[in-house]
Write an enzyme that holds these catalytic residues in place. Structure first.
Site, PDB file in Angstrom:
ATOM      1  N   ASP A   8       0.879  -1.142  -0.035  1.00 46.19           N
ATOM      2  CA  ASP A   8       0.116   0.024  -0.099  1.00 46.19           C
ATOM      3  C   ASP A   8       0.910   1.219  -0.069  1.00 46.19           C
ATOM      4  O   ASP A   8       1.591   1.441   0.737  1.00 46.19           O
ATOM      5  CB  ASP A   8      -0.692   0.143   1.294  1.00 46.19           C
ATOM      6  CG  ASP A   8      -1.985   1.049   1.245  1.00 46.19           C
ATOM      7  OD1 ASP A   8      -3.120   0.716   0.990  1.00 46.19           O
ATOM      8  OD2 ASP A   8      -1.521   2.330   1.250  1.00 46.19           O
ATOM      9  N   ASP A 106      -3.858   2.411  -4.972  1.00 45.85           N
ATOM     10  CA  ASP A 106      -2.618   2.549  -4.313  1.00 45.85           C
ATOM     11  C   ASP A 106      -2.378   1.153  -3.731  1.00 45.85           C
ATOM     12  O   ASP A 106      -1.493   1.063  -3.047  1.00 45.85           O
ATOM     13  CB  ASP A 106      -2.662   3.740  -3.399  1.00 45.85           C
ATOM     14  CG  ASP A 106      -2.988   3.420  -2.233  1.00 45.85           C
ATOM     15  OD1 ASP A 106      -4.090   2.831  -1.856  1.00 45.85           O
ATOM     16  OD2 ASP A 106      -2.210   4.150  -1.127  1.00 45.85           O
ATOM     17  N   GLU A 107      -3.144   0.141  -3.810  1.00 43.12           N
ATOM     18  CA  GLU A 107      -2.723  -1.166  -3.159  1.00 43.12           C
ATOM     19  C   GLU A 107      -2.974  -2.465  -3.901  1.00 43.12           C
ATOM     20  O   GLU A 107      -4.123  -2.463  -4.655  1.00 43.12           O
ATOM     21  CB  GLU A 107      -3.319  -1.190  -1.899  1.00 43.12           C
ATOM     22  CG  GLU A 107      -4.739  -1.334  -1.871  1.00 43.12           C
ATOM     23  CD  GLU A 107      -5.260  -0.943  -0.396  1.00 43.12           C
ATOM     24  OE1 GLU A 107      -5.552   0.271  -0.014  1.00 43.12           O
ATOM     25  OE2 GLU A 107      -5.497  -1.746   0.468  1.00 43.12           O
TER      26      GLU A 107
END
Ligand code: TTP
Ligand code: MG
Ligand code: MG
Length: 356
Positions: A8, A106-107
């Site tokens: 992340d 974002d992960e």
């Protein structure tokens, strides 16, 4: 042995801004809606850790952020830029994985079971991945490493920011023992309150619950929760990640009960939603309208149709949902339009384009 990682990115939107503007590095910075000297509406999307020291958080009204730190740097949203950076980041992560599942901008989860032999090895591997992201993209991230997705995610949260968190099977019980129930996947404020009413404050307490009681109170989800509390999660890293819904929201400058304002907003949002739908080559069959009133209470109404990618369907059904459901004596703060239940139409892009 299964070894799963969750990567992340740290304070992602602001970190993206730092990439193209070195001047903000190290200064409290917020990405979100314009605070307009404290009178602005809408929320904080994210902020860097310098800004978090002042109590600013994702999802907080931007006016509150402004009260906490008026001289922070406030930047508007630039999704196109964040998505471009995200794509670059994801391609680095993908190189390190046998199985890859992006779960948000974002992960991503990766399954590295056949790349490493044990958790010591996994830590070295995670370090290499982290360094590669830093060197090639220029951004910090945190990596959680464990034997399932649940614990990889929790290990990541515990190691934030700029860290590597490893929870081996033998460490899981101690790791979970004193966590709050809402640290578990799927537990929000309401479930947390219900669990508390049943006498479960910590994950350790929940782990000892009678599964039948859990079943009675929460149905199948109760059993899942009890499993989670015991560190059990057999779900696979699913490579076929797809966008599940596409939505846009609008916060009015001033709360309004005018139907004209609402319909104007719905038309504009519908246009934006359809653009995104077409970009992905989707057709949808569910349209959902969200109405948030001045007191922040929210109402969601959905309708199913035959598969469509026609803007007229989104506009007319959203408008209908609004007229049928809005409480006329209340003021509306925010309106959202969302479509879901996708199939891919001809001319669809590659999986790579879906995995954003
Ligand atoms: P997160 O990964 O939840 O948060 P973050 O990357 O900003 O910070 P960290 O992981 O270090 O705790 O979310 C990723 C991005 O998604 C975030 O940069 C902005 C966006 N986002 C929203 O738009 N709204 C939200 O409520 C949240 C939580 C995030
Ligand atoms: Mg993040
Ligand atoms: Mg995230």
């Amino acid at each position: 042995m299964r070894i799963i990682m969750l990567v992340d990115m740290d304070y992602f939107f602001v970190a993206c801004e730092e990439l193209r503007n070195k001047e903000i590095i190290g200064k409290p910075t917020v990405v979100g809606f314009d605070p307009k000297q404290g009178k602005g509406r809408g929320v904080v999307m994210t902020c860097n850790y310098e800004a978090r020291k002042y109590g600013i958080r994702s999802g907080m009204p931007i006016s509150m952020a402004y009260r906490l730190k008026p001289d922070a740097i406030y930047l508007p949203l630039d999704y196109d830029w964040y998505e471009k950076v995200s794509k670059d980041v994801m391609s680095v992560i993908k190189e390190h994985a046998a199985k890859f599942e992006q779960v948000s901008v974002d992960e991503a989860f990766i399954d590295v079971s056949d790349k490493v032999s044990d958790f010591d090895d996994a830590r070295i591997y995670a370090r290499r991945l982290k360094d590669n992201i830093k060197n090639r993209i220029g951004l910090p991230c945190t990596i959680g490493v464990s034997y399932n997705k649940l614990l990889a995610k929790m290990a990541c949260e515990s190691a934030k920011p700029d860290g590597i968190g490893v929870v081996a099977e033998s460490e899981a019980k101690a790791f979970l023992e004193n966590k709050s129930t809402d640290d578990l996947y799927g537990v929000g404020r309401k479930t947390k309150e219900r669990l508390e009413a049943m006498g479960f404050k910590t994950v350790g307490e929940l782990a000892k619950a009678n599964p039948m009681d859990m079943m009675e109170n929460f149905g199948a989800f109760g059993i899942e929760l009890h499993d989670y509390a015991n560190g059990i999660d057999n779900s696979e890293v699913n490579e076929n990640y797809e966008i599940k819904s596409i939505g846009r929201e609008h916060t009015f400058e001033k709360d309004t009960s005018s139907e004209k304002d609402a319909i104007e907003a719905i038309d504009r949002l519908s246009k934006e939603v359809i653009e995104e739908v077409k970009k992905n080559g989707f057709a949808f069959k569910v349209i959902t309208l969200k109405i948030r009133y001045s007191d922040f209470s929210e109402h969601l109404r959905s309708r199913s149709i035959r598969y469509s990618n026609d803007i007229k369907d989104v506009m007319t059904i959203s408008a209908q949902l609004y007229r049928d459901n809005v409480e006329k004596d209340r003021k509306v703060r925010k309106i959202g339009v969302r479509v879901s239940g996708f199939i891919k139409r001809k001319g669809q892009k590659s999986m790579e384009d879906f995995a954003r």
